[in-house]
Structures are given as C-alpha cells and as structure tokens.
Enzyme design. Sequence first.
Site, PDB file in Angstrom:
ATOM      1  N   LYS A 147       0.705  -1.241  -0.162  1.00  0.00           N
ATOM      2  CA  LYS A 147       0.090   0.010   0.038  1.00  0.00           C
ATOM      3  C   LYS A 147       0.949   1.189  -0.131  1.00  0.00           C
ATOM      4  O   LYS A 147       0.618   2.307  -0.568  1.00  0.00           O
ATOM      5  CB  LYS A 147      -0.859  -0.083   1.353  1.00  0.00           C
ATOM      6  CG  LYS A 147      -1.359   1.260   1.709  1.00  0.00           C
ATOM      7  CD  LYS A 147      -2.103   1.100   3.184  1.00  0.00           C
ATOM      8  CE  LYS A 147      -1.237   0.699   4.459  1.00  0.00           C
ATOM      9  NZ  LYS A 147      -1.161   1.922   5.180  1.00  0.00           N
TER      10      LYS A 147
ATOM     11  N   ARG B 151      -7.392   4.759  10.517  1.00  0.00           N
ATOM     12  CA  ARG B 151      -7.535   3.274  10.695  1.00  0.00           C
ATOM     13  C   ARG B 151      -8.571   2.729  11.463  1.00  0.00           C
ATOM     14  O   ARG B 151      -8.804   1.763  11.980  1.00  0.00           O
ATOM     15  CB  ARG B 151      -6.161   3.075  11.827  1.00  0.00           C
ATOM     16  CG  ARG B 151      -4.886   3.067  11.173  1.00  0.00           C
ATOM     17  CD  ARG B 151      -3.789   3.163  12.232  1.00  0.00           C
ATOM     18  NE  ARG B 151      -2.428   3.692  11.631  1.00  0.00           N
ATOM     19  CZ  ARG B 151      -1.775   3.055  10.691  1.00  0.00           C
ATOM     20  NH1 ARG B 151      -1.894   1.746  10.776  1.00  0.00           N
ATOM     21  NH2 ARG B 151      -0.507   3.487  10.399  1.00  0.00           N
TER      22      ARG B 151
ATOM     23  N   ARG C 274      11.069 -12.625   4.752  1.00  0.00           N
ATOM     24  CA  ARG C 274      12.067 -11.530   4.909  1.00  0.00           C
ATOM     25  C   ARG C 274      12.993 -11.683   6.164  1.00  0.00           C
ATOM     26  O   ARG C 274      12.486 -12.034   7.038  1.00  0.00           O
ATOM     27  CB  ARG C 274      11.101 -10.223   5.182  1.00  0.00           C
ATOM     28  CG  ARG C 274      11.821  -8.849   5.250  1.00  0.00           C
ATOM     29  CD  ARG C 274      10.880  -7.650   5.130  1.00  0.00           C
ATOM     30  NE  ARG C 274      10.180  -7.543   6.561  1.00  0.00           N
ATOM     31  CZ  ARG C 274       9.248  -6.616   6.593  1.00  0.00           C
ATOM     32  NH1 ARG C 274       9.105  -5.599   5.817  1.00  0.00           N
ATOM     33  NH2 ARG C 274       8.951  -6.479   7.828  1.00  0.00           N
TER      34      ARG C 274
ATOM     35  N   ARG D  74      13.206 -11.014  12.421  1.00  0.00           N
ATOM     36  CA  ARG D  74      12.473 -10.359  13.536  1.00  0.00           C
ATOM     37  C   ARG D  74      11.335 -10.945  14.123  1.00  0.00           C
ATOM     38  O   ARG D  74      10.647 -11.619  13.167  1.00  0.00           O
ATOM     39  CB  ARG D  74      12.006  -8.852  12.861  1.00  0.00           C
ATOM     40  CG  ARG D  74      13.126  -7.991  12.530  1.00  0.00           C
ATOM     41  CD  ARG D  74      12.645  -6.609  12.188  1.00  0.00           C
ATOM     42  NE  ARG D  74      11.454  -6.744  11.580  1.00  0.00           N
ATOM     43  CZ  ARG D  74      10.508  -5.615  11.691  1.00  0.00           C
ATOM     44  NH1 ARG D  74      10.662  -4.691  12.438  1.00  0.00           N
ATOM     45  NH2 ARG D  74       9.381  -5.775  11.066  1.00  0.00           N
TER      46      ARG D  74
ATOM     47  N   ARG E 229      -0.822  -9.682  13.594  1.00  0.00           N
ATOM     48  CA  ARG E 229      -1.065  -8.204  13.225  1.00  0.00           C
ATOM     49  C   ARG E 229      -2.338  -8.050  12.089  1.00  0.00           C
ATOM     50  O   ARG E 229      -2.842  -6.904  11.880  1.00  0.00           O
ATOM     51  CB  ARG E 229       0.251  -7.746  12.564  1.00  0.00           C
ATOM     52  CG  ARG E 229       1.563  -7.251  13.270  1.00  0.00           C
ATOM     53  CD  ARG E 229       2.573  -7.298  12.964  1.00  0.00           C
ATOM     54  NE  ARG E 229       2.872  -6.644  11.623  1.00  0.00           N
ATOM     55  CZ  ARG E 229       4.057  -6.917  11.047  1.00  0.00           C
ATOM     56  NH1 ARG E 229       4.800  -8.125  11.087  1.00  0.00           N
ATOM     57  NH2 ARG E 229       4.267  -6.189  10.098  1.00  0.00           N
TER      58      ARG E 229
END
Length: 215
Positions: free
Chosen positions: A13, A88, A127, A160, A171
């Site tokens: 996005k 949000r 990642r 991470r 999330r």
Amino acid sequence: MIVVLLGPPGSGKGTQGERVAAALGVPKISTGDVLRVAAKAGTPLGLEAKAFMDRGDLVPDPVILGIMKEALSAPEQAAGVVLDGVVRTVPQAEGLARVAAEIGTQVDVVLLFEIADEVLVSRLSARATCGACHSPVAGRQPGETHAECPVSPKGTLVRRVDDEPESIRNRLRVYKAQTEPVVAWYRANGGNVQAIDAAGSFADVEARALRAVGR
Ligand SMILES: [Zn+2]
C-alpha cells in the site's frame, strides 16, 4: 482529490500509494509526517502533539485531526493528497470527513488493497533483517551473512519477532478488526471504496491502483 489508503502490512500500500500520488501530482502524507512537520513548525497544535510524543504517549485523535485540517488547508495540498495510515478506525474516518467538509473538500476515493492472509504471511516471513545494519533483506534465510552490508562484513541475517508467521497473523487480525468497520462506514456514508487486488506483480497492482483513481 483526497485519496485514503487502506491495506494490511505487506500489501504494498505505501509504495503503490507513492505511485498514485506521483500520477496525480500530489503529495503522499502519513500521520507521522504531518505530526513531525507541525511539531517542528511550532504551531500551537504542533507543540501540543510534541508534548504527547515527548512523553511517549499516543497523540489523541482531536489533536491529530486539528493538525490534519491545517495540513489539508496548506497550499501544497491544494491539488489534493494521498493519505497513508491516517484512517485506521471509524472515529478517525468520521473525524477526517468532518475536517475535510469544514475546509470545503471531501475524501474522493478510498483505495482498499486486498490480499490473502497466507500470501502476506509467506511474503513477510520470507524477509530477514540484518543484525548489523538493520536493513530488511528479501528472499534470504536467517543465519546467512549480509554480503552487501554497509556496516559490518559479518552482518548476520535474523528474523525479527514481528516477521514470525504467528506474529504476522496477529497483526492481520488486528488490522481486520479495525479496518472492516472503516470500510463498512465509508460504504454506508456514500464513500467511493475501490478494492484493489494487491496480489501479482508490482506493475499489475500499480495499473489497477491508477485505474481506480482515473489515471
Ligand atoms: Zn547489513
């Protein structure tokens, strides 16, 4: 033209929003950008926001909306703006609609980037992050050395905690719980919500996003 971006983490996005902003010839701004500019400029609302940020507290919606109203009234934003991460929650959507109306404008398009959860999980968990320079590195495994590391020739890639599949799923749950009511609110209030299929190549998604804003 005011464009609001909605989309889960990893949907592209932000990057696509930059392309949309460039095509429209308008700036793309986030809440963080607007707060930093206002705090630096030392406007009364900017100083109020800075006091919250200096204490490590979230800046309350009324302060953000006041600063957003000033930002939207600025000459640089006269042709419009692409807003990333500004809306949000439903109260934020309502607040933005109100301040836009107060300055004689409105949200013209809501771009909703949609992509299957499992695609995002595999994208984000693929990642790795360099432990030395903290850059994210796509398509490499934890434990490998970051060969191009500008900080240390021994920079080792780690995953991470945020990029662990379970944490990504969390999330995404938070994102959905917040965003679905926002989309429903725009649809119920005559908003022009354009769903963009965010799977596929960057160029394909870009073409869909530009079409949705008439470019
Ligand atoms: Zn590195």
